[in-house]
Design an enzyme around this catalytic site. Structure first.
Site, PDB file in Angstrom:
ATOM      1  N   MET A 141     -10.452  -3.746  -1.120  1.00  0.00           N
ATOM      2  CA  MET A 141     -10.348  -3.454   0.225  1.00  0.00           C
ATOM      3  C   MET A 141     -11.468  -2.164   0.351  1.00  0.00           C
ATOM      4  SD  MET A 141      -6.001  -3.164   1.028  1.00  0.00           S
ATOM      5  CE  MET A 141      -5.730  -2.072   0.247  1.00  0.00           C
ATOM      6  N   THR A 142     -12.831  -2.138  -0.307  1.00  0.00           N
ATOM      7  CA  THR A 142     -13.752  -2.375   0.423  1.00  0.00           C
ATOM      8  C   THR A 142     -14.794  -1.747   1.774  1.00  0.00           C
ATOM      9  OG1 THR A 142     -15.046  -3.770   0.318  1.00  0.00           O
ATOM     10  CG2 THR A 142     -14.809  -2.422  -2.212  1.00  0.00           C
ATOM     11  N   TYR A 143     -13.449  -1.108   2.273  1.00  0.00           N
ATOM     12  CA  TYR A 143     -13.745  -0.387   3.985  1.00  0.00           C
ATOM     13  C   TYR A 143     -12.720   0.724   3.846  1.00  0.00           C
ATOM     14  CZ  TYR A 143     -10.658  -4.491   4.074  1.00  0.00           C
ATOM     15  OH  TYR A 143      -9.168  -4.906   3.971  1.00  0.00           O
ATOM     16  N   GLU A 144     -13.362   1.264   5.617  1.00  0.00           N
ATOM     17  CA  GLU A 144     -12.589   2.365   5.705  1.00  0.00           C
ATOM     18  C   GLU A 144     -12.633   3.428   5.404  1.00  0.00           C
ATOM     19  OE1 GLU A 144     -10.582   2.953   8.705  1.00  0.00           O
ATOM     20  OE2 GLU A 144     -11.194   0.285   9.087  1.00  0.00           O
ATOM     21  N   TRP A 154     -12.316  -8.647   6.906  1.00  0.00           N
ATOM     22  CA  TRP A 154     -10.888  -7.030   7.946  1.00  0.00           C
ATOM     23  C   TRP A 154     -11.366  -6.663   9.190  1.00  0.00           C
ATOM     24  CZ3 TRP A 154      -6.570  -7.144   7.387  1.00  0.00           C
ATOM     25  CH2 TRP A 154      -5.424  -6.267   8.319  1.00  0.00           C
ATOM     26  N   GLU A 181       0.454  -0.838  -0.247  1.00  0.00           N
ATOM     27  CA  GLU A 181      -0.050   0.334   0.028  1.00  0.00           C
ATOM     28  C   GLU A 181       0.632   1.520  -0.169  1.00  0.00           C
ATOM     29  OE1 GLU A 181      -3.001  -0.333   2.305  1.00  0.00           O
ATOM     30  OE2 GLU A 181      -3.418  -2.105   2.973  1.00  0.00           O
TER      31      GLU A 181
END
Length: 469
Positions: free
Chosen positions: A322-325, A447, A259
């Site tokens: 990473m479909t969050y945050e 996650w 990342e």
């Protein structure tokens, strides 16, 4: 499965009576700690063998009956429809379960094969403890057919703590990934205490997936990634160490989560992935990557630009989105994984990556922000189950944002401070599971383990069959 929203004054006994389900089954499905304490607005999974269908344009009762494998007359009877030829868009229909009358010398295996389900599912739905007790004439409820998907879950806790997390949900997983081995500037790997976790993974018939990353909570890892991606010898040394670790520990695949890679290193990252895949495939291992939630190929920002969706989709075996945050712990209060934002990511992803290579990320935790929010002030992170307990404790009414498909509430603590909590519940879980079906994705990646969320696992089991490799 059904989802019931608790109304003011309702008791669990009343809810159980309404759906003709034993209280104990509702308690188990939702992991309730106290059956006498519910929050107004709380979403409860009701474990019943039927479901609902909302009529869409162009559908008829015949096509709906065919879709669910039930008779047209069964739907008509269950919904007390007087004129089957008149059907309005938006009508919510109860879809009754299929039934089967056991014939002489018929086995559960034969019945399961006939309806495209499993013996275990038939036993579970009919609450049969001993499969040998079936006899001719017995009427069995046949579970609706389910899409087969794969699931992954990351755990960040080393040692026995991470191992216990895997044991608790291992039956629901295809892969599990201890997170993570951090790469070093010399091509080495910082150690991770994963021995107990890998043992638990093996015991649960789950595939262990090694994870490597370039960042820590203190360092975004941009320079470290650049150092490694700029030197072929360092990359080869890194891959040597990865393969050695995988052999020693028993891993069967690799997840690469680099990342904050500089945009100028985008092509070098792609080349490294190609080199990694060629090397690991020769050794018999699969390779996956984790990707930032992009909505277009031109999206700007350090988190996004070096993640080349088309290249990853072409090179690696599968990707984890990473479909969050969105509701970041240091940012302002909002839904952590809002459904409308996830849709934007999926719309772009499926346009450049094969659907059967895509895992949709799903975060399984809640956050509590103190108001008014001060930039940089960290929100408290805890489990969805604790979020409900906190609502009960403070007498908060749980609300639901239909655009984000996420529950939230506010409360005032003992010091007079106002808090805003965003979390996941049965409704938000079902909305995300429906996205997997709608977009025909390979599966879901969780996650992160360690946050109690019983409703999710109940719904996952009710919606899908999980592939075990």
């Amino acid at each position: 499965m059904l989802i019931h929203i608790v109304q003011r004054g309702e008791t669990l006994w009343e809810i159980a009576q309404r759906y003709r389900v034993p209280i104990e089954r509702i308690v188990a499905a939702n992991g309730l700690k106290d059956a006498n304490r519910l929050a107004v607005g709380q979403a409860l999974v009701i474990p019943v063998p039927y479901r609902y269908h909302t009529v869409r344009p162009g559908e008829t009762l015949w096509t709906i009956a065919r879709r669910y494998g039930v008779s047209l007359s069964a739907i008509v009877q269950a919904n007390r429809i007087s004129n089957p030829s008149v059907l309005y868009i938006g009508t919510v229909l109860l879809i009754p379960p299929r039934t089967h009358t056991v014939q002489r010398e018929e086995t559960l295996g034969q019945i399961a094969a006939r309806y495209g389900t499993t013996v275990q599912e038939i036993l579970r739905v009919n609450r049969i403890a001993d499969p040998n007790v079936i006899s001719p004439g017995m009427v069995l409820t046949i579970p609706h057919s389910k899409q087969i998907i794969e699931t992954n879950a990351f755990t960040i806790d080393p040692g026995e703590k991470g191992a216990q997390q895997v044991r608790e949900v291992g039956r629901h997983l295809t892969y599990a990934s201890p997170f993570a081995y951090t790469i070093r500037a010399d091509g080495g790997l910082n150690p991770f205490n994963d021995a107990a976790i890998i043992q638990a993974i093996a015991a649960e018939r789950v595939v262990p997936m090694m994870a490597i990353t370039n960042f820590t909570y203190k360092d975004p890892g941009s320079r470290l990634a650049q150092t490694v991606l700029s030197d072929t010898q360092l990359q080869n040394r890194l891959l040597d160490n990865v393969v050695r670790t995988m052999r020693e520990k028993g891993y069967r695949g690799l997840n690469i989560d680099f990342e904050n890679v500089y945009p100028s290193d985008r092509e070098r990252y792609n080349q490294f992935l190609q080199r990694a895949v060629e090397r690991l495939h020769r050794e018999g291992y699969f390779v996956s990557t984790s990707l930032a939630p992009k909505t277009s190929g031109e999206q700007k920002g350090l988190l996004y630009e070096a993640h080349d969706y088309p290249a990853h989709g072409r090179i690696v075996d599968f990707v984890v989105l990473m479909t969050y945050e969105w509701g970041y712990r240091l940012g302002p209060p909002q839904a952590i994984s809002p459904i409308h934002q996830i849709r934007r990511v999926l719309d772009y992803a499926v346009s450049v990556i094969p659907r059967n290579k895509i895992f949709m990320g799903f975060q399984v935790y809640a956050r509590d922000w103190v108001l008014p929010h001060v930039q940089g002030q960290e929100a408290e992170t805890f489990s969805p189950q604790e979020a409900v307990e906190r609502a009960i404790r403070y007498g908060a009414v749980i609300q639901y944002d239909p655009i984000a498909a996420s529950p939230f509430y506010r409360y005032v603590d003992s010091q007079g401070r106002t808090h805003e909590v965003w979390f996941e519940d049965a409704r938000s879980a079902q909305a995300k599971l429906d996205l997997v079906k709608e977009y025909q994705l390979r599966g879901i990646s969780y996650w992160v383990l360690g946050y109690s969320y019983p409703e999710n696992w109940t719904l996952l089991e009710g919606n899908f069959r999980i592939r075990k490799l």
